[in-house]
Design an enzyme around this catalytic site. Structure first.
Site, PDB file in Angstrom:
ATOM      1  N   ASP A  52      -1.466   6.957   6.126  1.00 19.05           N
ATOM      2  CA  ASP A  52      -2.577   6.099   5.727  1.00 19.05           C
ATOM      3  C   ASP A  52      -2.797   5.127   6.876  1.00 19.05           C
ATOM      4  O   ASP A  52      -1.975   4.239   7.119  1.00 19.05           O
ATOM      5  CB  ASP A  52      -2.220   5.365   4.430  1.00 19.05           C
ATOM      6  CG  ASP A  52      -3.276   4.340   4.018  1.00 19.05           C
ATOM      7  OD1 ASP A  52      -4.302   4.216   4.710  1.00 19.05           O
ATOM      8  OD2 ASP A  52      -3.045   3.651   3.004  1.00 19.05           O
ATOM      9  N   LYS A  94     -12.444  -1.406   7.609  1.00 18.27           N
ATOM     10  CA  LYS A  94     -11.701  -2.316   8.469  1.00 18.27           C
ATOM     11  C   LYS A  94     -12.002  -2.054   9.948  1.00 18.27           C
ATOM     12  O   LYS A  94     -12.333  -2.964  10.683  1.00 18.27           O
ATOM     13  CB  LYS A  94     -10.201  -2.197   8.189  1.00 18.27           C
ATOM     14  CG  LYS A  94      -9.854  -2.488   6.725  1.00 18.27           C
ATOM     15  CD  LYS A  94      -8.386  -2.269   6.424  1.00 18.27           C
ATOM     16  CE  LYS A  94      -8.081  -2.309   4.942  1.00 18.27           C
ATOM     17  NZ  LYS A  94      -8.314  -3.625   4.324  1.00 18.27           N
ATOM     18  N   TRP A 154       0.825  -1.209   0.000  1.00 14.70           N
ATOM     19  CA  TRP A 154       0.000   0.000   0.000  1.00 14.70           C
ATOM     20  C   TRP A 154       0.857   1.256   0.000  1.00 14.70           C
ATOM     21  O   TRP A 154       0.510   2.246  -0.654  1.00 14.70           O
ATOM     22  CB  TRP A 154      -0.971  -0.020   1.178  1.00 14.70           C
ATOM     23  CG  TRP A 154      -2.004  -1.083   0.992  1.00 14.70           C
ATOM     24  CD1 TRP A 154      -2.127  -2.244   1.693  1.00 14.70           C
ATOM     25  CD2 TRP A 154      -3.035  -1.117  -0.008  1.00 14.70           C
ATOM     26  NE1 TRP A 154      -3.177  -2.995   1.198  1.00 14.70           N
ATOM     27  CE2 TRP A 154      -3.747  -2.327   0.152  1.00 14.70           C
ATOM     28  CE3 TRP A 154      -3.419  -0.247  -1.024  1.00 14.70           C
ATOM     29  CZ2 TRP A 154      -4.823  -2.679  -0.651  1.00 14.70           C
ATOM     30  CZ3 TRP A 154      -4.497  -0.595  -1.839  1.00 14.70           C
ATOM     31  CH2 TRP A 154      -5.189  -1.799  -1.636  1.00 14.70           C
TER      32      TRP A 154
END
Length: 362
Positions: free
Chosen positions: A173, A197, A103
């Site tokens: 992030d 999540k 990511w």
């Protein structure tokens, strides 16, 4: 209700059962309006009260009293990969990134399309199985911001300490570990997270940023990609994902009921410790993927001695009601995602299954 699955999906992931039940009770008639919250105008007082309540509740949980804005956006964290440099990587500036996995690499690739970038540190040589040393980063003088990915969902690494950046904004992030443990939010210029999540259902992205970073955007970028558009309109410039905002608010209420972030962090560390102990005490039958000091308390990654045995493990676990234990296709192996809403009992059931599988296949 039939027995609920042992849900270890990486995302969309488990939601608290109490939240789902509250949402079910209010689904058709929200607060006596005779409508679902999905049916009402986002300009109306009823929805706006939920919208504001979610913003205020999030700031309170993070320990913020002033100086930060909460934005409810769409497009997932992946849109933030571009939106961030569009707004902050202005001409003559350089964006610095720490490469810790899949990511972080995607975020960097988007920024490269927009402006000058710099890799401040990387663990690519170690196949991203650790967090690089960020204690002595050398950043270019014209650095616009330093971007980190706090928890790598695929590889299973997590920062234990964040770099000190002084006057340079630290951007994170936090899609897979937001509100999972205490952080000093004042250390960050901005954090962002896809909700699916730890915060709620998919369809909404949460940004928490210092006001000065997001109050003025370059006029050359499209309206919907400007942070200041959403600041000036309190994330109501266009129709928001109203049901997702409502669900985020309910999840935040649930976190308060667990004792806030302190209570949630305690539960998360207990769950992670249980799983890592089972891996480490298996005499090599299970092998943790990540350097011990950098293990995630959200995504526990491990391997067996062969891919054939891993396939057998997945099949047997699914037959016992376990969901989502297959590792990401890019790295293989096994992964248990144990986000805030995954109960301790599910983790205990998984370790019992792991012990049984080891004894019958070792």
């Amino acid at each position: 209700m039939t027995k609920r699955a042992y849900n270890f999906n990486a995302g969309p992931a488990a939601l608290p059962l109490a939240v789902l039940e509250r949402a079910q009770a209010e689904f058709v008639d929200f607060r006596g309006t005779g409508m679902s919250i999905m049916e009402m105008s986002h300009r109306g007082a009823v929805y706006e009260s939920v919208h504001h309540e979610a913003q205020e509740r999030l700031l309170k949980l993070l320990g913020i009293t002033e100086g930060y804005k909460v934005l409810f956006l769409q497009g997932g964290a992946s849109t933030q990969f571009a939106m961030l440099p569009f707004n902050l990587l202005t001409e003559g500036k350089t964006a610095s990134y720490v490469k810790t996995g899949s990511w972080a690499d995607k975020a960097l690739k988007e920024a490269k399309l927009i402006g000058q970038t710099h890799v401040a540190a990387s663990s690519e040589e170690d196949k991203y199985m650790r967090i690089p040393d960020v204690s002595r980063l050398e950043l270019p003088e014209n650095t616009a911001y330093l971007h980190v990915t706090s928890n790598e969902t695929i590889e299973g690494t997590q920062y234990q300490q964040y770099p000190e950046t002084g006057s340079i904004p630290l951007i994170a992030d936090m899609s897979s570990d937001i509100l999972s443990r205490n952080i000093d939010i004042k250390q960050f210029g901005m954090i962002y997270a896809g909700a699916q999540k730890n915060l709620g259902p998919s369809g909404i992205t949460v940004v928490v940023a210092r006001e000065e970073l997001v109050s003025s955007s370059p006029s050359t970028i499209p309206t919907m990609l400007r942070y200041d558009t959403h600041v000036k309109n309190n994330s109501l410039y266009n129709t928001p994902p109203s049901f997702s905002v409502y669900m985020v608010n309910e999840v935040l209420k649930w976190i308060e009921e667990q004792g806030g972030i302190d209570g949630v962090e305690r539960q998360n560390r207990e769950k992670a410790s249980l799983l890592y102990q089972t891996i480490d005490e298996s005499a090599g039958f299970y092998q943790g993927c990540v350097h011990t000091d950098d293990r995630s308390i959200m995504n526990v990654t491990f391997r067996l001695q062969s891919e054939e045995l891993e396939k057998k493990f997945i099949k047997a676990s699914e037959e016992e009601g376990f969901v989502g234990l297959k590792g990401h296709r890019s790295v293989g192996g096994l992964r248990a995602s144990i986000y805030n809403a995954v109960p301790y009992e599910s983790c205990r059931a998984l370790t019992d299954f792991m012990d049984y599988f080891r004894k019958t296949n070792g």
